[in-house]
Every structure is written in structure tokens, then in C-alpha cells.
Design a protein around this motif. Structure first.
Motif: not given
Length: 773
Positions: A307, A311, A538, A545, A568
Motif C-alpha cells: 500500500r 501511495l 482500503l 483504490s 486509509t
């Protein structure tokens, strides 16, 4: 521009937007250039291979390459343990390809921990064009229609431990021609085999040697590793053969600027319980990555999680969109869990320069051989110094100057390291930690070995000694093995291999599927599924996403839908622990007891937080997920009430003091054991039912243990000393994520008593130091 000037100039550009007086740098150092030392080509080297290597730009080998190749050619097992970009590949390519050219019947096996690395090495060997070798990949991405051809015709097969375990050894009769002529086994990046995965691979190597011996082969093992402590010992523990180590790096290295970077505290925001928080390491890495891409500096940003990589890439692209739209498409994310065709496309774009910046997990730490990188950003300590230097070594791979920026997370270990540069820059790297006699590893491996070939007393001595014999007796009692005069035989027609996950995740992967389209997005291991893909979580994939709708653990399925919320998610769990068996116990006269042994850890994800990128918590959502019980190893200490009172920690403060000490100890253990914070866990209590006193436990996060708690027990004094120092030196007043708060605390980081933790640890160390002085 000289090497140091190049690295320093890039650092100045990155710092250009930082307000005066607010520099995040805690330390900057310049590592000098190292000149290379050459050797001559060995007389036995195949002339056609030497010509191909010269055409590829290798005029002569470095001395460490030549020494390793000479040992392997002479039949000695060898481990080549030198730095990133030191040309370890040539050290095994030279003897292996020369042998395959000399003996047209000989075969070789190459093992890599990642598909990306295996694919890259296959491309490198194929490009050399040695006649008759027909190198080929045999892994999960190999189409079924090609597998028979590979088995029948390839003389150097590139695979990974997973495929060797599930696809090759169980079917060794179909591979008998290959095994009969097996001359070499190459084990690349062998330092990555640690913990439970390393323990499985150690037994897998012994199974491989056993099958090869059945067909009359005794292959030479050639191991390649990043610089590790005791490479010969580590290689011996992994493969079970005596290895000679080559660890003097003779390759050139350009000058390198290394910067330690601590993100600033955000005065306008507060985290859990009002604690100060720092700007996220991923956000800092995104800004640094964008600045470097603007300078046309080819950059990798290593981020701790899948993740996080997604991001970071997204944030960097947003920043670049404000400057130059043409640069947006030159940044991407790369991580495990992508589909094979996605990985290959990204690798090609990175290799040919179409991508300037990539945010990646450690999937590229060991992966593609990428030349010409100008900078590396390491966002968060990767768990070991070996991994840190492996990642840092991706910069300056052509011998030019480069920049490495280590950005600290809001975490006790990261904070400690950026304020203690010697712990990063001067400390020797770790030895690998593995435990192949862990019964939770050894039992399924013995079952697999028996299904391949009957077990004999000699096999048991190689595979685990007395513990192996005890496990075999249990397997006989369970009806899985039958004792006959010639050994122990597997009784079932169904082979056990498919049910044995050598990476320690405990079963088949959980498929993440888009509910509307049925498209599979990726996979998650079952051990972390309730943490990563719980309902409401998430989930990020390729910059898009998704929110999880359903997690079906029984069917191995997580259904998601596309959504782009501003928040998140962060799961919360509760943990309980009970002592099963105390293996070691030491009582100190001042009121401290230190123990090592087996425990049962019961945990349950009970909810999750929704958080804004700033760190502010929106709300907490409850969940109803099943409990999971883990039997593992732990180190624990107890503190008497008298000692707590003498330390000024009255009864109401004890829970918070122990809780804070536990969190910080978990954060600092990776300094002393080759582990990650997420490989371990802990529990603290003012009165534990099994010990009868205030107790702090730190336990391994894998069934049966992975050696981490044992390493903590062995290094108890330096470990607790560093823990106390990390808490005491933090600039916060009441405790924060940089010292005593934990991102996986099931109690919402309550209660925590920073001052009490320092007092308790000081009292414990005074007692232990007095006893050991």
C-alpha cells in the motif's frame, strides 16, 4: 561533475524547498570511491564464453569473481558475499557455463527468492549465447505447454524454492535425466532466506541433495549473498554443506552521499491520545522522489508495504503534475502481488529508462539488474542492515556518484537509527537467523521428504537429528508413515507438498477479486488476510483504490469494489498469551526473572480505524472476525512489586509503564535479531496468571518460532539498553510513535507511561548488570 559533487548536488536540490532552520537531516556522510582490482581469465574458461563476456563489456573479471569461480570449478562449495553491483553473477556464470560447454550432458539449477531476479538472470545468461545450454525458466509463470520442453531440453533451469518444492522434487522421477547430470546448484541472494522461510529452504536444500544423490549426482553449491556476518556459517546452515567464503569486494564503487532524514513533527496535528506525530515517511519519500525526477535523476524509492508503494507513487505523480505533465507518466509503483505481465512491463520500462522514478517494496531489492541509477530513497528501515545496504547499493551501479536518503518512519527503531548514525553506517551486518529444527517446519518437510523417497536413519541425521526421529515416530503414530526394514514410507497416494507453504503464511493465498467484473487483482497471504483485507479495508492496486466488501477465509476470497475515499484504514486487534513451557529461566536477586520458552498467543482483529493522510483518526469501526491461536517462542521478563515500588512506579502506573516498555522493545529487537517489527509481537500485564508478577512478553509471529525471541534472549542487556535509550532520548513529552506508541496496538495505545517505562527498564538493567558484572 565528480561523484561526491553529484550526490551532494542532488541532496541540495531535494532540500531546496525546506524552510531555513527546519532541515530534516540528522547526519550526512560521503563514502569514498573504491577502485577495482582485476584478475586474468582462468585457463579453463570456455573461449566462446569469454568472448561473449568481453563483447558484453567485461574485459577481465574482478579478483573476487575469479576466486569464487576457481573454487566452484575445482568442486568446492563456495559462497560469494560481496556488495550490490559487485558482479556476483559472473562468479557463478563462469564455472557453470564453462562446465556445460565442456560436458554436453551436464545440467545446472538456479534458485532465486523472487521471480523478477530469476527472470533477470535468465536474460543475462541467454544473452551470452553459449551453444547447447538452452537456459529456461520453470516457475509459476511458465505456461503448462512449455514445461515438458523445459524438463526435456533445458540444461540450466531457472526457478525458485516454491517451484522446486511443489513442482520438481515431488515429481523427481520425471526429472531423473536432469538430476543424474546435475553439476551445479546456484542459490542466489541467499541472505534473504531467513526466519521461517529460511528454515523451510534449508530443509528443501537437504531434500534436493537427497534426490540428486539417488540418481548418482553430488552437485557443487555456489551461493551468492549480500554482505552478511559469517557467510560461510550462514551458507552451511542453509545448504548443509561446508562452504568457503569469498567476502573481499574487489569491484569499483563510485562515491556515495548517505543522508539520514527525520521528518518534522506536525504541530497542527495530533495522533492517538493527543500524541505528536511526524510527517509520514511515505509522504516525505514521495516529495523527494518527485524532486529527483524533476532533476532527471533515475530513482528508486523503497517503501515498506504494498500500500505504501502505491501511495508514494500516487503522491509523487500529483506533485509532478503541478510542474510538468510529461513527467507524471514516468513514475510508477512496483510490488509483489502484481500479475506477471504487469511486472514484466514495469521491468522493461525501468530497464530502458522510460521510467525515471519507481516506488517499490523490497520486490526490487533483489530483482532486476538496473544500471545507472542516480539515487535511492529508503522510506523506513527495511528490517536488517543487509537489506538496507542491498537497497542503497542500487544507486550508483555504474560507478558514478550517487545519493542515498534514509527517511525515518515514526517508529522507535527508525528514530534510534537516524540519531545514532554509527548503528547504520559502522555496525557490521547481521548473520541470518533460521531454525530448521522448528517442529512446525520440520514435520511437514519430513512428510514431503518421505513422499519423495523413503526416509532412512541417515536421512534423519541430515534432516534434523533426534528431533527428526521424534517427529517421524509421531507421523507413524498418526498413520502417515509406515516403518519397514528399509526405512519409513509415506502411506497416502496424495502427496503433502501442496499443503506446505514454505513462506510461512500458513496455506493457500487469498485471492483479491473485483466483485463487479470478477477480475483478480492480486493475492494476500492467509496469515495477514484479516489484517490487510478485512471487511472495510482500503486495498490499493496499480494506483487504483478498492474497498473490501467480503472476506471469505474458508474459500480464500476477498471481494472488493473500486472506491477512492480520502481515508486509509488501520486494523486493531486484541492479544492474550499463556505460557506452555519454560525452556530457560534465570532468577536475579533484585526481583527480576528472565525466561525463554513456548507460549500460546491468541489474537483477534476486532475493528479498524479510518484515518486521514494527516494521521487524524475519523472513527473506529468494529469487526467480528475469528480468533487465531499461535503456538510459538517468546522471551519474557517479570518484575517484582518491590522493585517496581523502588523504581517509583506505583500500582496505578505499572500497566502503562510495562506497555510502553513492551512497545519500544518490539520496535528495537530488529537491531539484534534479523527480523522485522511485523515478524514479532508482544503482551504486557501488571499481573500475569502464569508468572504471578508483572510481566512483559515478546514473541515470534510464526508457528513454532523463527529464532527471533531466542536472539533477543541472548542479547537481552544490549537490547533493553537500546530500548531505554530510545525512549529517554525522544523529544516528545508523553510518548509518541517515535518511541512508545505502536501501529498495531489492540488497546489504542492506552495506557502508556513513557517516564515509567524508563524507570522500570533502568531498574531491570541495574539488577541484571549487577548479576552479570
Amino acid at each position: 561533475m565528480g561523484g561526491t559533487e553529484r550526490g551532494r548536488e542532488l541532496l541540495r536540490r531535494v532540500l531546496a524547498g525546506v524552510p531555513a532552520g527546519e532541515s530534516p537531516l540528522t547526519h550526512v556522510t560521503d563514502q569514498p570511491e573504491r577502485r577495482g582490482r582485476h584478475a586474468d581469465w582462468p585457463a579453463w574458461a570456455d573461449p566462446g564464453l569469454v568472448s561473449a563476456l568481453r563483447e558484453a563489456g567485461v574485459e577481465r573479471p574482478w579478483t573476487h569473481q575469479a576466486r569464487a569461480a576457481e573454487l566452484a570449478w575445482s568442486g568446492k562449495h563456495v559462497v560469494l558475499a560481496t556488495g550490490t553491483a559487485s558482479g556476483k553473477s559472473l562468479g557463478y556464470q563462469l564455472p557453470v557455463l564453462s562446465r556445460l560447454a565442456e560436458d554436453q550432458r551436464a545440467t545446472a539449477l538456479y534458485l532465486a527468492p523472487t521471480k523478477a531476479l530469476g527472470a533477470d538472470q535468465l536474460r543475462s545468461v541467454s544473452a551470452l549465447g553459449v551453444d547447447g545450454v538452452r537456459p529456461a525458466s520453470f516457475d509459476g509463470d511458465t505456461p503448462m505447454v512449455e514445461r515438458d520442453w523445459v524438463r526435456a531440453h533445458s540444461r540450466w533451469i531457472f526457478t525458485n524454492p516454491d517451484m522446486l518444492h511443489r513442482g520438481v522434487l515431488p515429481n523427481h522421477a520425471r526429472w531423473q535425466s536432469f538430476f543424474r547430470r546435475l553439476a551445479y546448484v546456484v542459490v542466489d541472494e541467499c541472505h534473504s532466506y531467513r526466519g521461517v522461510f529460511g528454515s523451510h529452504v534449508a530443509l528443501l536444500m537437504r531434500r534436493l541433495r537427497r534426490v540428486a544423490a539417488k540418481y548418482g549426482a553430488s552437485p557443487v553449491f555456489v551461493l551468492a549473498s549480500a554482505t552478511v556476518a559469517d557467510p560461510a556459517g550462514s551458507a552451511h546452515r542453509l545448504c548443509g554443506v561446508e562452504c568457503e567464503a569469498i567476502d573481499e569486494d574487489a569491484s569499483p564503487r563510485g562515491e556515495r552521499t548517505v543522508a539520514l532524514w527525520e521528518p518534522p513533527l506536525l504541530e497542527e496535528l495530533a495522533g492517538e491520545n493527543g500524541a505528536p506525530i511526524r510527517r509520514a515517511a511515505g509522504s516525505e519519500a514521495a516529495r523527494i522522489l518527485a524532486d529527483l525526477v524533476i532533476e532527471k535523476a533515475r530513482t528508486l524509492a523503497f517503501v515498506r508495504s504494498r500500500r505504501g508503494a502505491e501511495l508514494t507513487a500516487l503522491a509523487a505523480r500529483r506533485l509532478l503534475a503541478e510542474v510538468d505533465d510529461d513527467l507524471v507518466g514516468r513514475v510508477a509503483a512496483y510490488r509483489a502481488g502484481f500479475l506477471p505481465e504487469e511486472r514484466r512491463a514495469l521491468e522493461r520500462s525501468l530497464a530502458d529508462g522510460r521510467l525515471l522514478g519507481v516506488a517499490t517494496t523490497n520486490a526490487l531489492e533483489l530483482g532486476v539488474d538496473i544500471a545507472g541509477l542516480d539515487a535511492v530513497v529508503v522510506a523506513g528501515y527495511p528490517g536488517t542492515l543487509a537489506s538496507f545496504w542491498q537497497q542503497a547499493g542500487r544507486a550508483g551501479r555504474t560507478g558514478d556518484g550517487s545519493l542515498v536518503v534514509f527517511v525515518a518512519r515514526d517508529d522507535p527503531l527508525d528514530t534510534y537509527l537516524v540519531h545514532h548514525p554509527a548503528a547504520v553506517l559502522d555496525k557490521p551486518v547481521e548473520a541470518t537467523v533460521l531454525d530448521p529444527v522448528n517442529p512446525y517446519v520440520l514435520a511437514p518437510q519430513l512428510a514431503c521428504a518421505a513422499a519423495e523417497l523413503p526416509l532412512t536413519p541417515d536421512c534423519l541425521a541430515t534432516l534434523g537429528g533426534p528431533i527428526a526421529r521424534e517427529i517421524v515416530d509421531d507421523l507413524v503414530q498418526d498413520g502417515l508413515l509406515r516403518k519397514r526394514p528399509t526405512g519409513w514410507f509415506w502411506t497416502s497416494r496424495e502427496r503433502p507438498h501442496a499443503g506446505v507453504d514454505i513462506r510461512g503464511s500458513g496455506g493457500e493465498q487469498i485471492a483479491v477479486v473485483e466483485g463487479d467484473s470478477g477480475r483478480m487483482l492480486g493475492t494476500v497471504d492467509p496469515g495477514s488476510a484479516t489484517w490487510q483485507v478485512h471487511p472495510g479495508a482500503l486495498y490499493l492496486h496499480q494506483g487504483t483504490s478498492y474497498v473490501v466488501d467480503v472476506l471469505d477465509l474458508e474459500d480464500g476470497l476477498a471481494l472488493v469494489h473500486a472506491e477512492d475515499p480520502e481515508w486509509t484504514t488501520q486494523p486493531r486487534n486484541v492479544v492474550d498469551i499463556s505460557v506452555v513451557r519454560t525452556a530457560q529461566q534465570e532468577n536475579f536477586a533484585g526481583g527480576v526473572q528472565v525466561c525463554l520458552g513456548e507460549v500460546d498467543v491468541t489474537s483477534q482483529v476486532v475493528g479498524y480505524l479510518r484515518k486521514l493522510p494527516s494521521g487524524r483518526v475519523i472513527d473506529q469501526v468494529p469487526l467480528d472476525l475469528p480468533e487465531q491461536t499461535l503456538r510459538t517462542r517468546a522471551v519474557w521478563y517479570t518484575v517484582s512489586q518491590d522493585l517496581l515500588e523502588a523504581a517509583g512506579t506505583e500500582a496505578p502506573r505499572v500497566p502503562g509503564a510495562l506497555h510502553a516498555a513492551e512497545h519500544a522493545a518490539i520496535g528495537l529487537l530488529p537491531l539484534f535479531a534479523t527480523c522485522d517489527r511485523w515478524d514479532i509481537g508482544g503482551v504486557s500485564t501488571a499481573l500475569h496468571a502464569d508468572t504471578g508478577e508483572a510481566t512483559v512478553f515478546v514473541h515470534d509471529g510464526h508457528p513454532g518460532g523463527a529464532g527471533f525471541a531466542d536472539r533477543g534472549h541472548a542479547a537481552l542487556i544490549p537490547w533493553l539498553t537500546a530500548t531505554r535509550e530510545a525512549i529517554a532520548s525522544c523529544e516528545c513529552l508523553m510518548g509518541c510513535p517515535s518511541c512508545v506508541q505502536s501501529p498495531k496496538c489492540g488497546n489504542g495505545n492506552e495506557p502508556l507511561d513513557k517516564e515509567g517505562a524508563v524507570a522500570v527498564l533502568t531498574a531491570i538493567l541495574n539488577v541484571i548488570d549487577t548479576k552479570t558484572a
